[in-house]
Motif scaffolding. Structure first.
Motif, PDB file in Angstrom:
ATOM      1  N   TYR A   1      40.572  33.909  36.412  1.00  0.00           N
ATOM      2  CA  TYR A   1      39.568  34.900  37.269  1.00  0.00           C
ATOM      3  C   TYR A   1      39.546  36.266  36.518  1.00  0.00           C
ATOM      4  CZ  TYR A   1      39.615  31.408  40.997  1.00  0.00           C
ATOM      5  OH  TYR A   1      39.305  30.280  41.649  1.00  0.00           O
TER       6      TYR A   1
ATOM      7  N   LYS B   1      32.659  29.908  40.447  1.00  0.00           N
ATOM      8  CA  LYS B   1      34.084  30.334  41.001  1.00  0.00           C
ATOM      9  C   LYS B   1      34.240  31.808  40.605  1.00  0.00           C
ATOM     10  CE  LYS B   1      35.692  26.085  42.534  1.00  0.00           C
ATOM     11  NZ  LYS B   1      36.685  25.107  42.456  1.00  0.00           N
TER      12      LYS B   1
ATOM     13  N   ARG C   1      31.848  34.664  41.596  1.00  0.00           N
ATOM     14  CA  ARG C   1      31.921  34.931  42.703  1.00  0.00           C
ATOM     15  C   ARG C   1      33.171  35.902  43.141  1.00  0.00           C
ATOM     16  NH1 ARG C   1      30.166  29.094  45.636  1.00  0.00           N
ATOM     17  NH2 ARG C   1      28.050  29.231  45.557  1.00  0.00           N
ATOM     18  N   PHE C   2      34.547  35.274  42.460  1.00  0.00           N
ATOM     19  CA  PHE C   2      35.519  36.324  42.642  1.00  0.00           C
ATOM     20  C   PHE C   2      35.308  37.580  42.228  1.00  0.00           C
ATOM     21  CE2 PHE C   2      39.545  37.554  40.855  1.00  0.00           C
ATOM     22  CZ  PHE C   2      40.346  37.582  41.951  1.00  0.00           C
TER      23      PHE C   2
ATOM     24  N   GLU D   1      32.813  39.188  41.953  1.00  0.00           N
ATOM     25  CA  GLU D   1      31.787  39.925  42.800  1.00  0.00           C
ATOM     26  C   GLU D   1      32.436  40.238  44.039  1.00  0.00           C
ATOM     27  OE1 GLU D   1      28.336  37.407  43.595  1.00  0.00           O
ATOM     28  OE2 GLU D   1      27.665  37.486  41.560  1.00  0.00           O
ATOM     29  N   ASP D   2      33.334  39.524  44.703  1.00  0.00           N
ATOM     30  CA  ASP D   2      33.911  39.780  45.921  1.00  0.00           C
ATOM     31  C   ASP D   2      35.095  40.891  45.692  1.00  0.00           C
ATOM     32  OD1 ASP D   2      32.807  37.716  47.384  1.00  0.00           O
ATOM     33  OD2 ASP D   2      34.238  36.371  47.079  1.00  0.00           O
ATOM     34  N   GLU D   3      35.843  40.905  44.325  1.00  0.00           N
ATOM     35  CA  GLU D   3      36.524  42.071  43.997  1.00  0.00           C
ATOM     36  C   GLU D   3      35.796  43.390  44.133  1.00  0.00           C
ATOM     37  OE1 GLU D   3      38.742  41.606  40.577  1.00  0.00           O
ATOM     38  OE2 GLU D   3      40.628  41.020  41.435  1.00  0.00           O
ATOM     39  N   GLU D   4      34.628  43.342  43.339  1.00  0.00           N
ATOM     40  CA  GLU D   4      33.754  44.568  43.186  1.00  0.00           C
ATOM     41  C   GLU D   4      33.254  45.105  44.373  1.00  0.00           C
ATOM     42  OE1 GLU D   4      29.588  45.650  41.209  1.00  0.00           O
ATOM     43  OE2 GLU D   4      30.766  44.014  40.088  1.00  0.00           O
ATOM     44  N   ASN D   5      32.861  44.218  45.258  1.00  0.00           N
ATOM     45  CA  ASN D   5      32.408  44.694  46.874  1.00  0.00           C
ATOM     46  C   ASN D   5      33.847  45.079  47.549  1.00  0.00           C
ATOM     47  OD1 ASN D   5      29.866  43.806  46.285  1.00  0.00           O
ATOM     48  ND2 ASN D   5      30.253  41.758  47.324  1.00  0.00           N
ATOM     49  N   LEU D   6      34.809  44.374  47.437  1.00  0.00           N
ATOM     50  CA  LEU D   6      35.915  45.117  48.075  1.00  0.00           C
ATOM     51  C   LEU D   6      36.438  46.483  47.466  1.00  0.00           C
ATOM     52  CD1 LEU D   6      38.372  42.105  48.290  1.00  0.00           C
ATOM     53  CD2 LEU D   6      37.226  43.220  50.161  1.00  0.00           C
TER      54      LEU D   6
ATOM     55  N   SER E   1      34.050  48.836  48.796  1.00  0.00           N
ATOM     56  CA  SER E   1      34.131  49.304  50.438  1.00  0.00           C
ATOM     57  C   SER E   1      35.566  49.946  50.533  1.00  0.00           C
ATOM     58  CB  SER E   1      34.466  47.841  51.015  1.00  0.00           C
ATOM     59  OG  SER E   1      33.385  46.951  51.021  1.00  0.00           O
TER      60      SER E   1
END
Length: 199
Positions: free
Chosen positions: A7, A170, A173-174, A176-181, A184
């Motif tokens: 990832y 995958k 998405r991973f 993007e999720d890391e960036e969003n976290l 946040s």
């Protein structure tokens, strides 16, 4: 076939490169497969035609079977079969160029008159039989290559390309999720600091 990946951006770039290569190669493989399929069909038709010719020659030979009982078969011999190699849709196949015969000397006066025609008929029968063998070998090589091409097309189309696309999805998405976290958590830290600064 599971595609191994990590990832991170390096893995993502490698997967995208491999996917692009396979997507670009797929139309060429499909064209090769269809060309081989066509050549296999032609070779099968050619074998059918040669089978009919052999049957006709043998039928003609059977009519004169009683005469051929007198014929000395050691008078005619196949000395050499000259061949070349031709590429058909990237597959090297043997092509019959010439059959070299040798005839032992015999007396025209003491032999029956039909001996000369007998030589011609036997040469024609041998020629068609040898052509038939070459054609069968060509068919075997083409069918093997077509089978391998079909397997490769199916591997690319049904396994590897969807596998790479799934792996890329995958990873994205991973990431993007890391960036969003990360965003946040930065907002939370920022709002805490603002509250501490106000207090």
């Amino acid at each position: 076939m599971a595609i191994s990946f990590q990832y991170n951006k390096t893995s993502l770039q490698g997967l995208e490169k491999n996917l692009k290569m396979r997507v670009r190669a797929l139309p060429t493989l499909k064209n090769k497969e269809s060309a081989l399929r066509l050549e296999v069909k032609k070779a099968k038709d050619e074998i059918r035609e040669l089978d009919m010719q052999v049957e006709e020659r043998i039928a003609a030979y059977d009519k004169m079977l009683t005469l051929y009982g007198e014929f000395d078969t050691s008078l005619l011999r196949v000395d050499d079969v000259k061949m070349s190699v031709k590429k058909i849709a990237g597959v090297r196949v043997p092509i019959l160029d010439e059959v070299v015969y040798s005839t032992k000397p015999f007396s025209i006066f003491s032999s029956p008159k039909w001996f000369a025609d007998g030589f011609t008929q036997l040469k024609e029968l041998a020629q068609v039989g040898i052509e038939q063998e070459f054609c069968r070998e060509k068919l075997n090589l083409l069918e093997y290559a077509r089978k391998k091409s079909t397997q490769k097309v199916n591997l690319f189309e049904k396994v590897q390309i969807p596998g790479y696309e799934d792996a890329i999805r995958k990873i994205k998405r991973f990431m993007e999720d890391e960036e969003n976290l990360s965003k946040s958590s930065q907002k939370i830290v920022k709002s805490k600091r603002e509250k501490e600064a106000m207090a």
